[in-house]
Design a protein around this motif. Structure first.
Motif, PDB file in Angstrom:
ATOM      1  N   CYS A  86      59.956  25.523  -5.240  1.00 46.97           N
ATOM      2  CA  CYS A  86      61.274  25.045  -5.050  1.00 46.97           C
ATOM      3  C   CYS A  86      61.579  24.823  -3.630  1.00 46.97           C
ATOM      4  O   CYS A  86      61.431  25.851  -2.595  1.00 46.97           O
ATOM      5  CB  CYS A  86      62.536  26.172  -5.664  1.00 46.97           C
ATOM      6  SG  CYS A  86      64.227  25.392  -5.247  1.00 46.97           S
TER       7      CYS A  86
ATOM      8  N   GLY B 187      62.107  28.339 -12.163  1.00 47.55           N
ATOM      9  CA  GLY B 187      61.800  27.678 -10.832  1.00 47.55           C
ATOM     10  C   GLY B 187      62.303  26.326 -10.865  1.00 47.55           C
ATOM     11  O   GLY B 187      63.148  25.809 -11.766  1.00 47.55           O
ATOM     12  N   SER B 188      61.525  25.400 -10.136  1.00 50.59           N
ATOM     13  CA  SER B 188      61.941  24.168 -10.269  1.00 50.59           C
ATOM     14  C   SER B 188      60.628  23.402 -10.672  1.00 50.59           C
ATOM     15  O   SER B 188      59.898  23.150  -9.711  1.00 50.59           O
ATOM     16  CB  SER B 188      62.325  23.552  -8.923  1.00 50.59           C
ATOM     17  OG  SER B 188      63.581  24.050  -8.508  1.00 50.59           O
TER      18      SER B 188
ATOM     19  N   PHE C 250      73.268  31.552  -4.373  1.00 53.32           N
ATOM     20  CA  PHE C 250      73.092  32.484  -5.447  1.00 53.32           C
ATOM     21  C   PHE C 250      71.708  32.634  -5.874  1.00 53.32           C
ATOM     22  O   PHE C 250      71.536  33.882  -6.819  1.00 53.32           O
ATOM     23  CB  PHE C 250      73.974  31.847  -6.529  1.00 53.32           C
ATOM     24  CG  PHE C 250      73.569  30.618  -6.973  1.00 53.32           C
ATOM     25  CD1 PHE C 250      72.353  30.374  -7.723  1.00 53.32           C
ATOM     26  CD2 PHE C 250      74.038  29.349  -6.553  1.00 53.32           C
ATOM     27  CE1 PHE C 250      71.939  29.178  -8.387  1.00 53.32           C
ATOM     28  CE2 PHE C 250      73.563  28.231  -7.067  1.00 53.32           C
ATOM     29  CZ  PHE C 250      72.536  28.080  -7.767  1.00 53.32           C
ATOM     30  N   CYS C 251      70.823  32.201  -5.338  1.00 53.27           N
ATOM     31  CA  CYS C 251      69.278  32.275  -6.169  1.00 53.27           C
ATOM     32  C   CYS C 251      68.648  33.376  -5.762  1.00 53.27           C
ATOM     33  O   CYS C 251      68.442  33.916  -4.691  1.00 53.27           O
ATOM     34  CB  CYS C 251      68.489  31.106  -5.778  1.00 53.27           C
ATOM     35  SG  CYS C 251      66.933  31.289  -6.562  1.00 53.27           S
TER      36      CYS C 251
ATOM     37  N   HIS D 189      60.565  30.726  -8.676  1.00 52.81           N
ATOM     38  CA  HIS D 189      60.879  30.092  -7.617  1.00 52.81           C
ATOM     39  C   HIS D 189      59.891  29.123  -7.089  1.00 52.81           C
ATOM     40  O   HIS D 189      60.072  28.249  -6.199  1.00 52.81           O
ATOM     41  CB  HIS D 189      61.164  30.979  -6.363  1.00 52.81           C
ATOM     42  CG  HIS D 189      61.951  30.435  -5.362  1.00 52.81           C
ATOM     43  ND1 HIS D 189      61.369  29.833  -4.329  1.00 52.81           N
ATOM     44  CD2 HIS D 189      63.409  30.297  -5.047  1.00 52.81           C
ATOM     45  CE1 HIS D 189      62.371  29.294  -3.373  1.00 52.81           C
ATOM     46  NE2 HIS D 189      63.214  29.581  -3.766  1.00 52.81           N
TER      47      HIS D 189
ATOM     48  N   ARG E 263      65.134  20.751 -10.812  1.00 49.98           N
ATOM     49  CA  ARG E 263      66.460  20.343 -10.073  1.00 49.98           C
ATOM     50  C   ARG E 263      66.512  18.827 -10.220  1.00 49.98           C
ATOM     51  O   ARG E 263      65.485  18.189 -10.336  1.00 49.98           O
ATOM     52  CB  ARG E 263      66.137  20.617  -8.648  1.00 49.98           C
ATOM     53  CG  ARG E 263      66.211  22.087  -8.165  1.00 49.98           C
ATOM     54  CD  ARG E 263      65.332  22.050  -6.609  1.00 49.98           C
ATOM     55  NE  ARG E 263      65.996  21.379  -5.758  1.00 49.98           N
ATOM     56  CZ  ARG E 263      67.019  21.768  -5.235  1.00 49.98           C
ATOM     57  NH1 ARG E 263      67.790  22.798  -5.300  1.00 49.98           N
ATOM     58  NH2 ARG E 263      67.962  20.727  -3.873  1.00 49.98           N
TER      59      ARG E 263
ATOM     60  N   GLN F 158      65.511  34.206  -7.708  1.00 46.39           N
ATOM     61  CA  GLN F 158      64.673  33.942  -8.695  1.00 46.39           C
ATOM     62  C   GLN F 158      63.743  35.127  -9.044  1.00 46.39           C
ATOM     63  O   GLN F 158      63.454  35.402  -9.938  1.00 46.39           O
ATOM     64  CB  GLN F 158      63.728  32.329  -8.591  1.00 46.39           C
ATOM     65  CG  GLN F 158      64.866  31.352  -9.037  1.00 46.39           C
ATOM     66  CD  GLN F 158      64.835  31.435 -10.708  1.00 46.39           C
ATOM     67  OE1 GLN F 158      64.002  31.993 -11.388  1.00 46.39           O
ATOM     68  NE2 GLN F 158      65.997  30.861 -10.927  1.00 46.39           N
TER      69      GLN F 158
ATOM     70  N   ARG G 114      72.883  23.622  -2.252  1.00 43.85           N
ATOM     71  CA  ARG G 114      71.975  23.295  -3.357  1.00 43.85           C
ATOM     72  C   ARG G 114      70.926  22.100  -2.743  1.00 43.85           C
ATOM     73  O   ARG G 114      69.888  22.182  -3.343  1.00 43.85           O
ATOM     74  CB  ARG G 114      72.888  22.599  -4.416  1.00 43.85           C
ATOM     75  CG  ARG G 114      73.478  23.481  -5.434  1.00 43.85           C
ATOM     76  CD  ARG G 114      72.522  24.244  -6.064  1.00 43.85           C
ATOM     77  NE  ARG G 114      71.786  23.301  -7.117  1.00 43.85           N
ATOM     78  CZ  ARG G 114      70.542  23.570  -8.042  1.00 43.85           C
ATOM     79  NH1 ARG G 114      70.169  24.868  -7.896  1.00 43.85           N
ATOM     80  NH2 ARG G 114      70.226  22.671  -8.854  1.00 43.85           N
TER      81      ARG G 114
ATOM     82  N   ASN H 227      64.159  24.850  -1.808  1.00 38.34           N
ATOM     83  CA  ASN H 227      65.677  24.974  -1.287  1.00 38.34           C
ATOM     84  C   ASN H 227      65.840  26.402  -1.630  1.00 38.34           C
ATOM     85  O   ASN H 227      64.943  27.214  -1.717  1.00 38.34           O
ATOM     86  CB  ASN H 227      66.436  24.364  -2.463  1.00 38.34           C
ATOM     87  CG  ASN H 227      67.984  23.907  -1.602  1.00 38.34           C
ATOM     88  OD1 ASN H 227      67.814  23.899  -0.354  1.00 38.34           O
ATOM     89  ND2 ASN H 227      68.891  23.909  -2.252  1.00 38.34           N
ATOM     90  N   CYS H 228      66.988  26.776  -0.920  1.00 34.22           N
ATOM     91  CA  CYS H 228      67.562  28.272  -1.356  1.00 34.22           C
ATOM     92  C   CYS H 228      68.887  28.340  -1.379  1.00 34.22           C
ATOM     93  O   CYS H 228      69.855  28.458  -0.360  1.00 34.22           O
ATOM     94  CB  CYS H 228      67.120  28.916   0.425  1.00 34.22           C
ATOM     95  SG  CYS H 228      67.298  30.628   0.208  1.00 34.22           S
ATOM     96  N   CYS H 229      69.362  28.337  -2.711  1.00 34.96           N
ATOM     97  CA  CYS H 229      70.726  28.087  -3.031  1.00 34.96           C
ATOM     98  C   CYS H 229      71.406  29.570  -2.769  1.00 34.96           C
ATOM     99  O   CYS H 229      70.519  30.568  -2.744  1.00 34.96           O
ATOM    100  CB  CYS H 229      70.803  27.935  -4.462  1.00 34.96           C
ATOM    101  SG  CYS H 229      70.068  26.498  -5.104  1.00 34.96           S
TER     102      CYS H 229
END
Ligand code: SF4
Length: 336
Positions: free
Chosen positions: A16, A66-67, A22-23, A13, A100, A25, A137, A18-20
Protein backbone atom coordinates in the motif's frame (compact mmCIF):
# COMPACT_ATOMS: atom_id res chain seq x y z
CA UNK A 1 -29.35 -20.49 -2.85
CA UNK A 2 -25.75 -21.66 -2.84
CA UNK A 3 -23.91 -22.02 0.40
CA UNK A 4 -21.03 -19.52 0.04
CA UNK A 5 -17.85 -19.14 2.01
CA UNK A 6 -14.73 -17.01 1.76
CA UNK A 7 -11.39 -18.58 2.60
CA UNK A 8 -9.67 -15.40 3.83
CA UNK A 9 -5.94 -14.86 3.48
CA UNK A 10 -4.59 -11.59 4.82
CA UNK A 11 -1.94 -9.67 2.92
CA UNK A 12 -1.23 -7.02 5.55
CA UNK A 13 -0.65 -3.43 4.41
CA UNK A 14 1.99 -4.76 2.01
CA UNK A 15 2.27 -2.74 -1.14
CA UNK A 16 0.00 0.00 0.00
CA UNK A 17 1.52 3.31 -1.07
CA UNK A 18 -0.48 5.24 1.45
CA UNK A 19 -1.09 5.90 5.11
CA UNK A 20 -4.75 6.63 5.77
CA UNK A 21 -5.32 8.33 9.11
CA UNK A 22 -7.47 5.44 10.37
CA UNK A 23 -5.35 2.59 9.03
CA UNK A 24 -3.74 0.13 11.28
CA UNK A 25 -3.61 -2.88 9.04
CA UNK A 26 -0.94 -4.52 11.15
CA UNK A 27 -3.25 -4.22 14.15
CA UNK A 28 -6.33 -5.21 12.21
CA UNK A 29 -4.86 -8.43 10.86
CA UNK A 30 -2.67 -9.00 13.90
CA UNK A 31 0.26 -9.71 11.58
CA UNK A 32 3.41 -7.97 10.50
CA UNK A 33 3.39 -6.23 7.13
CA UNK A 34 6.84 -7.55 6.30
CA UNK A 35 6.62 -11.17 5.35
CA UNK A 36 8.97 -13.34 3.46
CA UNK A 37 7.35 -14.56 0.23
CA UNK A 38 8.29 -18.22 0.83
CA UNK A 39 6.81 -18.06 4.28
CA UNK A 40 3.67 -16.43 2.92
CA UNK A 41 3.31 -19.08 0.21
CA UNK A 42 3.69 -21.81 2.83
CA UNK A 43 0.97 -20.23 4.96
CA UNK A 44 -1.37 -19.92 2.00
CA UNK A 45 -0.69 -23.52 0.96
CA UNK A 46 -1.34 -24.87 4.41
CA UNK A 47 -4.54 -22.81 4.70
CA UNK A 48 -5.81 -24.20 1.40
CA UNK A 49 -4.72 -27.77 2.26
CA UNK A 50 -6.91 -27.53 5.37
CA UNK A 51 -9.91 -26.66 3.21
CA UNK A 52 -10.28 -29.98 1.39
CA UNK A 53 -13.07 -31.10 3.70
CA UNK A 54 -15.11 -27.96 3.58
CA UNK A 55 -18.76 -28.61 2.87
CA UNK A 56 -19.58 -25.34 1.20
CA UNK A 57 -20.95 -25.57 -2.29
CA UNK A 58 -19.26 -22.34 -3.37
CA UNK A 59 -15.96 -21.17 -1.88
CA UNK A 60 -13.74 -18.27 -2.81
CA UNK A 61 -10.14 -17.64 -1.88
CA UNK A 62 -10.20 -14.08 -0.60
CA UNK A 63 -7.09 -11.90 -0.46
CA UNK A 64 -7.91 -9.22 2.09
CA UNK A 65 -6.09 -6.85 4.37
CA UNK A 66 -4.10 -4.50 2.19
CA UNK A 67 -4.07 -3.20 -1.36
CA UNK A 68 -3.67 -6.42 -3.24
CA UNK A 69 -3.06 -4.94 -6.69
CA UNK A 70 -0.36 -2.63 -5.30
CA UNK A 71 1.90 -5.40 -4.08
CA UNK A 72 4.98 -6.42 -6.00
CA UNK A 73 3.87 -8.08 -9.28
CA UNK A 74 5.97 -11.18 -8.68
CA UNK A 75 4.47 -11.64 -5.24
CA UNK A 76 0.94 -11.07 -6.53
CA UNK A 77 1.36 -13.64 -9.31
CA UNK A 78 2.88 -16.16 -6.90
CA UNK A 79 -0.05 -15.89 -4.49
CA UNK A 80 -2.54 -16.03 -7.34
CA UNK A 81 -0.87 -19.06 -8.90
CA UNK A 82 -1.00 -20.97 -5.58
CA UNK A 83 -4.68 -20.05 -5.32
CA UNK A 84 -5.25 -21.25 -8.90
CA UNK A 85 -3.58 -24.57 -8.12
CA UNK A 86 -6.17 -25.13 -5.38
CA UNK A 87 -9.03 -24.01 -7.59
CA UNK A 88 -7.91 -26.79 -9.98
CA UNK A 89 -7.94 -29.21 -7.04
CA UNK A 90 -11.55 -28.25 -6.28
CA UNK A 91 -10.95 -26.40 -3.01
CA UNK A 92 -12.54 -23.20 -4.30
CA UNK A 93 -14.23 -21.88 -7.40
CA UNK A 94 -12.73 -18.44 -7.77
CA UNK A 95 -10.87 -15.60 -6.08
CA UNK A 96 -11.86 -12.30 -4.54
CA UNK A 97 -9.53 -9.41 -3.77
CA UNK A 98 -9.76 -6.00 -2.17
CA UNK A 99 -7.74 -2.98 -3.21
CA UNK A 100 -7.60 0.80 -3.61
CA UNK A 101 -9.31 2.69 -6.45
CA UNK A 102 -6.01 4.17 -7.67
CA UNK A 103 -4.36 0.75 -7.89
CA UNK A 104 -6.51 -0.49 -10.75
CA UNK A 105 -5.56 -0.29 -14.42
CA UNK A 106 -6.22 -2.29 -17.58
CA UNK A 107 -3.08 -4.42 -17.29
CA UNK A 108 -3.71 -5.48 -13.70
CA UNK A 109 -7.32 -6.31 -14.53
CA UNK A 110 -6.15 -8.55 -17.39
CA UNK A 111 -3.80 -10.32 -15.01
CA UNK A 112 -6.56 -10.80 -12.42
CA UNK A 113 -8.86 -12.19 -15.09
CA UNK A 114 -6.19 -14.68 -16.17
CA UNK A 115 -5.91 -15.92 -12.59
CA UNK A 116 -9.67 -16.41 -12.17
CA UNK A 117 -10.36 -13.47 -9.89
CA UNK A 118 -14.13 -12.99 -9.94
CA UNK A 119 -14.88 -10.30 -7.33
CA UNK A 120 -13.01 -7.03 -6.84
CA UNK A 121 -13.78 -4.93 -3.80
CA UNK A 122 -12.68 -1.30 -3.86
CA UNK A 123 -12.08 0.78 -0.76
CA UNK A 124 -14.14 3.73 -1.98
CA UNK A 125 -14.66 4.93 1.62
CA UNK A 126 -16.26 8.23 0.54
CA UNK A 127 -17.12 10.06 -2.66
CA UNK A 128 -16.59 13.41 -0.97
CA UNK A 129 -13.11 14.65 -1.87
CA UNK A 130 -12.84 16.76 1.29
CA UNK A 131 -13.39 13.62 3.38
CA UNK A 132 -10.82 11.68 1.34
CA UNK A 133 -8.33 14.50 1.79
CA UNK A 134 -8.90 14.80 5.54
CA UNK A 135 -8.46 11.05 5.84
CA UNK A 136 -5.23 11.13 3.82
CA UNK A 137 -6.63 8.54 1.43
CA UNK A 138 -4.37 9.73 -1.39
CA UNK A 139 -7.03 9.28 -4.10
CA UNK A 140 -10.11 11.13 -5.24
CA UNK A 141 -13.73 10.18 -5.79
CA UNK A 142 -13.04 10.29 -9.53
CA UNK A 143 -10.52 7.46 -9.11
CA UNK A 144 -13.32 5.32 -7.66
CA UNK A 145 -15.67 6.11 -10.54
CA UNK A 146 -12.99 5.37 -13.14
CA UNK A 147 -11.80 2.15 -11.47
CA UNK A 148 -15.31 0.81 -10.90
CA UNK A 149 -16.17 1.43 -14.54
CA UNK A 150 -13.10 -0.53 -15.70
CA UNK A 151 -13.94 -3.34 -13.27
CA UNK A 152 -17.56 -3.70 -14.35
CA UNK A 153 -16.73 -3.35 -18.05
CA UNK A 154 -14.27 -6.23 -17.75
CA UNK A 155 -17.03 -8.40 -16.26
CA UNK A 156 -15.81 -8.64 -12.64
CA UNK A 157 -18.28 -8.53 -9.77
CA UNK A 158 -17.71 -5.12 -8.25
CA UNK A 159 -18.01 -4.44 -4.52
CA UNK A 160 -17.77 -1.01 -2.91
CA UNK A 161 -16.53 -0.55 0.62
CA UNK A 162 -17.44 2.65 2.46
CA UNK A 163 -16.80 4.15 5.86
CA UNK A 164 -19.01 6.06 8.25
CA UNK A 165 -17.77 8.89 10.45
CA UNK A 166 -14.45 9.74 8.76
CA UNK A 167 -13.01 13.20 9.45
CA UNK A 168 -15.18 15.88 7.77
CA UNK A 169 -17.84 13.31 6.88
CA UNK A 170 -21.54 13.97 7.45
CA UNK A 171 -24.68 11.89 7.18
CA UNK A 172 -25.40 13.63 3.88
CA UNK A 173 -21.99 12.80 2.38
CA UNK A 174 -22.36 9.19 3.54
CA UNK A 175 -25.80 8.86 1.97
CA UNK A 176 -24.36 10.29 -1.24
CA UNK A 177 -21.46 7.82 -1.10
CA UNK A 178 -23.85 4.88 -0.74
CA UNK A 179 -25.89 6.18 -3.70
CA UNK A 180 -22.70 6.64 -5.73
CA UNK A 181 -21.56 3.09 -4.99
CA UNK A 182 -24.92 1.84 -6.27
CA UNK A 183 -24.48 4.04 -9.37
CA UNK A 184 -21.00 2.59 -9.93
CA UNK A 185 -22.65 -0.79 -10.47
CA UNK A 186 -21.85 -2.47 -7.17
CA UNK A 187 -23.46 -5.83 -6.55
CA UNK A 188 -21.84 -6.06 -3.12
CA UNK A 189 -20.78 -3.66 -0.41
CA UNK A 190 -19.27 -3.46 3.04
CA UNK A 191 -19.90 -0.63 5.50
CA UNK A 192 -17.32 0.17 8.14
CA UNK A 193 -18.19 2.68 10.85
CA UNK A 194 -14.88 4.31 11.81
CA UNK A 195 -12.99 2.72 14.67
CA UNK A 196 -10.02 4.53 16.23
CA UNK A 197 -7.05 2.23 16.82
CA UNK A 198 -4.17 3.12 19.07
CA UNK A 199 -1.07 4.10 17.13
CA UNK A 200 -2.94 5.69 14.20
CA UNK A 201 -2.99 9.32 13.14
CA UNK A 202 -6.70 9.30 13.93
CA UNK A 203 -5.90 8.31 17.51
CA UNK A 204 -3.68 11.40 17.87
CA UNK A 205 -6.34 13.54 16.19
CA UNK A 206 -8.87 12.21 18.71
CA UNK A 207 -6.66 12.96 21.70
CA UNK A 208 -5.98 16.47 20.44
CA UNK A 209 -9.69 17.12 19.84
CA UNK A 210 -9.21 17.56 16.09
CA UNK A 211 -11.44 14.54 15.47
CA UNK A 212 -14.59 13.58 17.34
CA UNK A 213 -15.19 9.81 17.23
CA UNK A 214 -18.63 8.47 16.48
CA UNK A 215 -20.88 7.61 19.39
CA UNK A 216 -22.41 4.17 19.13
CA UNK A 217 -25.85 5.67 18.55
CA UNK A 218 -24.64 7.91 15.69
CA UNK A 219 -22.67 5.06 14.16
CA UNK A 220 -25.73 2.80 14.16
CA UNK A 221 -28.08 5.48 12.84
CA UNK A 222 -25.79 6.70 10.04
CA UNK A 223 -24.81 3.18 9.01
CA UNK A 224 -28.48 2.16 8.98
CA UNK A 225 -29.34 4.93 6.49
CA UNK A 226 -26.65 3.69 4.11
CA UNK A 227 -27.55 0.05 4.65
CA UNK A 228 -31.15 0.83 3.66
CA UNK A 229 -29.94 2.42 0.41
CA UNK A 230 -28.06 -0.77 -0.46
CA UNK A 231 -30.98 -2.94 0.62
CA UNK A 232 -33.43 -1.03 -1.59
CA UNK A 233 -31.02 -1.20 -4.55
CA UNK A 234 -30.53 -4.97 -4.18
CA UNK A 235 -26.84 -4.58 -3.29
CA UNK A 236 -25.68 -7.43 -1.09
CA UNK A 237 -24.12 -5.99 2.09
CA UNK A 238 -21.45 -8.52 2.94
CA UNK A 239 -20.41 -7.00 6.23
CA UNK A 240 -21.11 -4.14 8.60
CA UNK A 241 -18.26 -3.22 10.95
CA UNK A 242 -14.98 -4.90 11.65
CA UNK A 243 -14.90 -8.50 12.73
CA UNK A 244 -14.65 -8.97 16.50
CA UNK A 245 -11.34 -10.81 16.02
CA UNK A 246 -9.81 -7.72 14.41
CA UNK A 247 -8.13 -6.52 17.59
CA UNK A 248 -11.03 -4.31 18.58
CA UNK A 249 -9.60 -4.31 22.10
CA UNK A 250 -6.91 -1.99 20.76
CA UNK A 251 -9.53 0.46 19.57
CA UNK A 252 -10.49 2.68 22.48
CA UNK A 253 -12.69 5.10 20.49
CA UNK A 254 -15.30 5.03 17.78
CA UNK A 255 -17.71 2.33 16.67
CA UNK A 256 -15.89 -0.55 18.31
CA UNK A 257 -18.99 -2.53 19.32
CA UNK A 258 -18.43 -6.17 18.28
CA UNK A 259 -22.08 -6.61 17.21
CA UNK A 260 -22.59 -3.35 15.41
CA UNK A 261 -23.85 -5.17 12.32
CA UNK A 262 -26.71 -6.71 14.28
CA UNK A 263 -27.53 -3.36 15.90
CA UNK A 264 -27.75 -1.74 12.47
CA UNK A 265 -29.94 -4.48 11.02
CA UNK A 266 -32.28 -4.32 14.04
CA UNK A 267 -32.56 -0.57 13.58
CA UNK A 268 -33.38 -0.93 9.89
CA UNK A 269 -35.85 -3.74 10.57
CA UNK A 270 -37.65 -1.62 13.18
CA UNK A 271 -37.93 1.29 10.75
CA UNK A 272 -39.29 -0.93 7.96
CA UNK A 273 -41.97 -2.25 10.33
CA UNK A 274 -42.82 1.19 11.71
CA UNK A 275 -43.19 2.59 8.18
CA UNK A 276 -45.67 -0.15 7.29
CA UNK A 277 -47.85 0.56 10.31
CA UNK A 278 -47.64 4.27 10.78
CA UNK A 279 -49.46 4.78 14.14
CA UNK A 280 -51.36 2.21 16.19
CA UNK A 281 -51.55 3.85 19.59
CA UNK A 282 -52.59 1.59 22.44
CA UNK A 283 -53.06 -1.43 20.18
CA UNK A 284 -51.34 -4.77 19.72
CA UNK A 285 -49.01 -5.04 16.77
CA UNK A 286 -48.54 -8.53 15.30
CA UNK A 287 -45.41 -8.93 13.21
CA UNK A 288 -44.74 -11.96 11.07
CA UNK A 289 -41.01 -12.32 10.39
CA UNK A 290 -38.66 -14.93 9.03
CA UNK A 291 -37.73 -17.37 11.79
CA UNK A 292 -34.03 -16.62 11.56
CA UNK A 293 -34.72 -12.89 11.97
CA UNK A 294 -36.46 -13.14 15.33
CA UNK A 295 -33.24 -12.64 17.28
CA UNK A 296 -32.65 -9.46 15.28
CA UNK A 297 -35.84 -8.03 16.78
CA UNK A 298 -35.54 -9.50 20.25
CA UNK A 299 -31.77 -9.18 20.73
CA UNK A 300 -29.81 -6.40 22.42
CA UNK A 301 -32.41 -5.81 25.14
CA UNK A 302 -35.25 -5.67 22.65
CA UNK A 303 -33.90 -2.41 21.20
CA UNK A 304 -35.81 -2.98 17.95
CA UNK A 305 -39.09 -3.78 19.71
CA UNK A 306 -38.74 -0.69 21.86
CA UNK A 307 -38.03 1.41 18.78
CA UNK A 308 -41.12 0.02 17.05
CA UNK A 309 -43.27 0.79 20.08
CA UNK A 310 -41.87 4.28 20.30
CA UNK A 311 -42.44 5.02 16.60
CA UNK A 312 -45.93 3.45 16.32
CA UNK A 313 -47.38 3.92 19.79
CA UNK A 314 -48.17 0.19 19.98
CA UNK A 315 -48.99 -1.02 23.47
CA UNK A 316 -47.49 -4.39 22.80
CA UNK A 317 -45.75 -6.26 20.03
CA UNK A 318 -46.11 -9.97 19.27
CA UNK A 319 -43.78 -11.75 16.91
CA UNK A 320 -44.93 -14.64 14.77
CA UNK A 321 -42.37 -16.81 12.96
CA UNK A 322 -43.24 -17.17 9.27
CA UNK A 323 -41.72 -18.57 6.14
CA UNK A 324 -41.11 -15.22 4.44
CA UNK A 325 -38.10 -13.33 3.06
CA UNK A 326 -35.80 -11.27 5.23
CA UNK A 327 -36.81 -7.63 5.74
CA UNK A 328 -40.30 -8.29 4.37
CA UNK A 329 -42.39 -8.51 7.53
CA UNK A 330 -46.18 -9.05 7.58
CA UNK A 331 -47.83 -6.69 10.01
CA UNK A 332 -51.34 -6.41 11.40
CA UNK A 333 -52.92 -4.43 14.22
CA UNK A 334 -55.58 -5.48 16.71
CA UNK A 335 -57.23 -3.98 19.73
CA UNK A 336 -56.35 -5.12 23.23
S1 SF4 B 1 -5.30 2.14 1.55
FE1 SF4 B 1 -5.92 0.51 2.94
S2 SF4 B 1 -4.02 -0.54 3.52
FE2 SF4 B 1 -3.45 1.42 2.59
S3 SF4 B 1 -3.17 2.82 4.31
FE3 SF4 B 1 -5.27 3.05 3.57
S4 SF4 B 1 -6.52 1.63 4.75
FE4 SF4 B 1 -4.36 1.06 5.04
Amino acid sequence: MKNHRNIPFFVPHAGCPNCCVFCSQVKITGESAEKDLNCEVKELTSLLESEFDNKFSESQIAFFGGSFTAIDRNRMEKLLSVANEYIDKGVAESIRISTRPDCIDESVLELLKRYRVKNIELGVQSTDDSVLLSSNRGHTAKDSFVASQMITEKGFVFGGQMMIGLPNSTLESEIQTAKDIVKMGALESRIYPTVVFEGTKLYDMTLSGEYKPLSLFDAVERTAKCYKIFLDAGVNVLRIGLHSSENLVNAPFGANHPSIGELVKSYVYADIIAEKVNRCDGKILSIGVRKSDISMLRGHNCAAINRIKEKTGALNVEIIPMDIPRFEPCVSVRSV
